[in-house]
Write an enzyme that holds these catalytic residues in place. Structure first.
Site, PDB file in Angstrom:
ATOM      1  N   THR A  44       0.799  -1.217   0.000  1.00 18.09           N
ATOM      2  CA  THR A  44       0.000   0.000   0.000  1.00 18.09           C
ATOM      3  C   THR A  44       0.821   1.250   0.000  1.00 18.09           C
ATOM      4  O   THR A  44       2.013   1.225   0.236  1.00 18.09           O
ATOM      5  CB  THR A  44      -0.741   0.005   1.333  1.00 18.09           C
ATOM      6  OG1 THR A  44      -1.375  -1.223   1.445  1.00 18.09           O
ATOM      7  CG2 THR A  44      -1.738   1.094   1.461  1.00 18.09           C
ATOM      8  N   ASP A  60      -4.374   4.439  -0.988  1.00 19.50           N
ATOM      9  CA  ASP A  60      -4.707   4.004  -2.351  1.00 19.50           C
ATOM     10  C   ASP A  60      -5.686   2.836  -2.222  1.00 19.50           C
ATOM     11  O   ASP A  60      -6.140   2.533  -1.118  1.00 19.50           O
ATOM     12  CB  ASP A  60      -3.430   3.577  -3.094  1.00 19.50           C
ATOM     13  CG  ASP A  60      -2.871   2.284  -2.551  1.00 19.50           C
ATOM     14  OD1 ASP A  60      -2.646   1.363  -3.348  1.00 19.50           O
ATOM     15  OD2 ASP A  60      -2.688   2.195  -1.321  1.00 19.50           O
ATOM     16  N   ARG A  62      -5.375  -0.460  -3.970  1.00 21.47           N
ATOM     17  CA  ARG A  62      -4.996  -1.718  -4.632  1.00 21.47           C
ATOM     18  C   ARG A  62      -4.615  -2.766  -3.602  1.00 21.47           C
ATOM     19  O   ARG A  62      -3.859  -2.482  -2.686  1.00 21.47           O
ATOM     20  CB  ARG A  62      -3.815  -1.468  -5.572  1.00 21.47           C
ATOM     21  CG  ARG A  62      -3.274  -2.743  -6.195  1.00 21.47           C
ATOM     22  CD  ARG A  62      -2.110  -2.472  -7.098  1.00 21.47           C
ATOM     23  NE  ARG A  62      -2.543  -1.803  -8.321  1.00 21.47           N
ATOM     24  CZ  ARG A  62      -1.723  -1.504  -9.308  1.00 21.47           C
ATOM     25  NH1 ARG A  62      -0.452  -1.797  -9.212  1.00 21.47           N
ATOM     26  NH2 ARG A  62      -2.167  -0.894 -10.378  1.00 21.47           N
ATOM     27  N   LYS A  76      -9.148   0.756   2.439  1.00 26.01           N
ATOM     28  CA  LYS A  76      -8.087   0.602   3.436  1.00 26.01           C
ATOM     29  C   LYS A  76      -8.263   1.520   4.627  1.00 26.01           C
ATOM     30  O   LYS A  76      -7.481   1.438   5.566  1.00 26.01           O
ATOM     31  CB  LYS A  76      -6.740   0.896   2.783  1.00 26.01           C
ATOM     32  CG  LYS A  76      -6.458  -0.091   1.698  1.00 26.01           C
ATOM     33  CD  LYS A  76      -5.113   0.071   1.107  1.00 26.01           C
ATOM     34  CE  LYS A  76      -5.026  -0.787  -0.133  1.00 26.01           C
ATOM     35  NZ  LYS A  76      -3.779  -0.664  -0.828  1.00 26.01           N
ATOM     36  N   GLY A  90      -0.235  -3.948   5.089  1.00 27.29           N
ATOM     37  CA  GLY A  90       0.235  -5.261   5.514  1.00 27.29           C
ATOM     38  C   GLY A  90      -0.692  -6.333   4.991  1.00 27.29           C
ATOM     39  O   GLY A  90      -1.269  -6.200   3.928  1.00 27.29           O
ATOM     40  N   SER A 172       4.261  -0.104   1.363  1.00 29.96           N
ATOM     41  CA  SER A 172       5.385  -0.291   0.460  1.00 29.96           C
ATOM     42  C   SER A 172       5.725   0.990  -0.282  1.00 29.96           C
ATOM     43  O   SER A 172       6.840   1.183  -0.739  1.00 29.96           O
ATOM     44  CB  SER A 172       5.087  -1.407  -0.527  1.00 29.96           C
ATOM     45  OG  SER A 172       3.858  -1.165  -1.150  1.00 29.96           O
ATOM     46  N   ASP A 209       5.430   2.995  -6.931  1.00 29.94           N
ATOM     47  CA  ASP A 209       5.434   1.686  -6.274  1.00 29.94           C
ATOM     48  C   ASP A 209       4.497   0.746  -6.998  1.00 29.94           C
ATOM     49  O   ASP A 209       3.374   1.105  -7.337  1.00 29.94           O
ATOM     50  CB  ASP A 209       4.995   1.859  -4.809  1.00 29.94           C
ATOM     51  CG  ASP A 209       4.919   0.533  -4.102  1.00 29.94           C
ATOM     52  OD1 ASP A 209       3.936   0.305  -3.390  1.00 29.94           O
ATOM     53  OD2 ASP A 209       5.845  -0.275  -4.283  1.00 29.94           O
ATOM     54  N   SER A 212       1.079  -0.280  -5.114  1.00 27.71           N
ATOM     55  CA  SER A 212      -0.014   0.675  -4.899  1.00 27.71           C
ATOM     56  C   SER A 212      -0.559   1.095  -6.236  1.00 27.71           C
ATOM     57  O   SER A 212       0.170   1.179  -7.210  1.00 27.71           O
ATOM     58  CB  SER A 212       0.489   1.924  -4.175  1.00 27.71           C
ATOM     59  OG  SER A 212       1.426   1.595  -3.215  1.00 27.71           O
TER      60      SER A 212
END
Lengths: 277, 142
Positions: A44, A60, A62, A76, A90, A172, A209, A212
């Site tokens: 994320t 985000d 995803r 999220k 996580g 991430s 990233d 995400s």
């Protein structure tokens, strides 16, 4: 059917019976070409900042499972209490269940005491719960809320470490988002400016990233109430179908037709009464 | 609080019981009930959390009672433990579901929800024990 090898009622909570079996299975699967499926992670970018009137959280949408995008519209930002929301990075199941448990415990507390729960309470409960399981519950959370003592933003790591800071990013894509936040954060920002900053931070996480992507959700918590904007901004890279992919009837031409009648004769007839009483 | 009071835990620590051989009535491996023994299975727990979760409630109680004894004196944990012992006896026979209402209220478990309430609820257990066997085990007759 009563079993005679059960001498006590099984203990509640986590059950470790299958661990040795799973380890053995892992060993067997490695020999072949199949692997055990990976749990769904949120991979994320989540961010939060404290502004003048409250707290702004962003995330985000995803969720990945290994190298595949498992969910394009994952939520999220989880509800904890009317004055607190929590972003989770996580393992997806761990963040969901942990925040659900936290929310239930705080609801019981506020029903018992008649007060809105404070952010420090939530952070301490989370810290206790995550430290007890020594990081096996993979949940990195950003908890933000407004209570009688002010606007607070905390981060809780999977091993139970906490940090109280004015701006944060986790997941991430946190390095990309932190770059934007470090550059443009000022204390006591206005609400619109804060929303724009969080949006930019999540956007840079999405761009830099792989874990995400897709849309950006924003949650604004103030003393007056909560504004959960989902989605705040949709992704520009949404795929659109070029044309209809269904075939019209008659697309395939019929070359020949042959009809063979099936001749059946009744051999045996049984009647079973249905009990419709 | 779960993580406080570590100093008192060091003073009166609970010895960690390993996974140990399942001893039967005569002090040897009870093959009939727990199957063949294997040293590897018994020395090490297979999961990092298995031991700490097995003893978690015991350790917590030990820490809390130590703290209470240091703060208020010996009478406080004594009274509490007497109440716990009395409340623990309010239950049905072992093979039936008991609500443990009095014990839960004393311990404060009625005001919180944790994984013990969600996962592996004994009321939803798919296995049921033989009533005679379970009562004999509880009474120490087997």
């Amino acid at each position: 059917m009563a079993l005679s090898n059960v001498v006590e009622t099984p203990a509640s909570g986590f059950n470790f019976e299958n661990v040795s079996r799973n380890v053995a299975l892992e060993g067997l699967l490695e020999g072949g070409h199949t692997k055990a499926p990976k749990p769904m992670k949120t991979g994320t970018t989540i961010a939060g900042i404290v502004c003048k009137d409250g707290v702004v959280l962003g995330a985000d949408t995803r969720a990945t499972s290994g190298e595949v995008v498992a969910d394009k519209m994952c939520a999220k930002i989880h509800y904890i209490s009317p004055n607190m929301y929590c972003c989770g990075a996580g393992t997806a199941a761990d963040t969901e269940k942990t925040t659900d448990l936290l929310s239930s415990n705080l609801t019981i507390f506020s029903m018992n005491s008649g007060r809105n729960p404070r952010v420090v309470m939530a952070v301490n409960i989370l810290q206790d719960m995550l430290f007890r399981y020594r990081g096996q519950i993979g949940a990195s959370l950003i908890l933000g809320g407004v209570d009688c003592t002010g606007n607070h933003l905390y981060t809780v790591g999977p091993y139970g470490s906490i940090d109280n800071v004015p701006y944060l990013a986790m997941g991430s894509g946190d390095l990309a988002a932190l770059g934007i936040l470090e550059d443009r954060f000022k204390p006591n920002m206005e609400l619109e400016e804060a929303k724009q900053l969080v949006r930019d931070a999540i956007h840079s996480g999405i761009m830099s990233d792989l874990g995400s992507g897709n849309n950006i959700d924003i949650c604004v918590i103030t003393k007056q109430g909560v504004d959960y904007i989902r989605p705040y901004q949709e992704s520009e890279y949404k795929d659109k179908r070029q044309r209809r992919y269904k075939y019209r009837p008659g697309t395939t031409s019929i070359l020949t037709e042959k009809i063979v009648p099936l001749e059946l004769e009744v051999v045996q007839e049984t009647v079973q009464r249905m009990d419709t009483a | 609080m779960n993580t406080r009071g570590l100093r008192s835990q060091l003073k009166d620590s609970v010895p960690v019981t390993g996974m140990g051989p399942q001893v039967g009535a005569y002090g040897v491996q009870d093959t009939l009930r727990s199957g063949f023994s294997s040293v590897k299975n018994e020395l090490l727990p297979s999961h990092a959390l298995e031991l700490s979760e097995k003893n978690f409630q015991l350790n917590q109680d030990k820490i809390n009672f130590s703290n209470l004894r240091n703060i208020q004196g010996l009478h406080a944990p004594l009274k509490l433990q007497m109440e716990y012992r009395a409340a623990r006896q309010i239950q049905r026979l072992p093979f039936l579901q008991s609500s443990h209402l009095a014990l839960d209220t004393l311990k404060g478990n009625d005001e919180s929800i944790s994984f013990e309430d969600i996962l592996n609820d004994p009321a939803q257990s798919e296995m049921m024990g033989e009533p005679h066997v379970m009562v004999e085990y509880k009474l120490g007759m087997m």
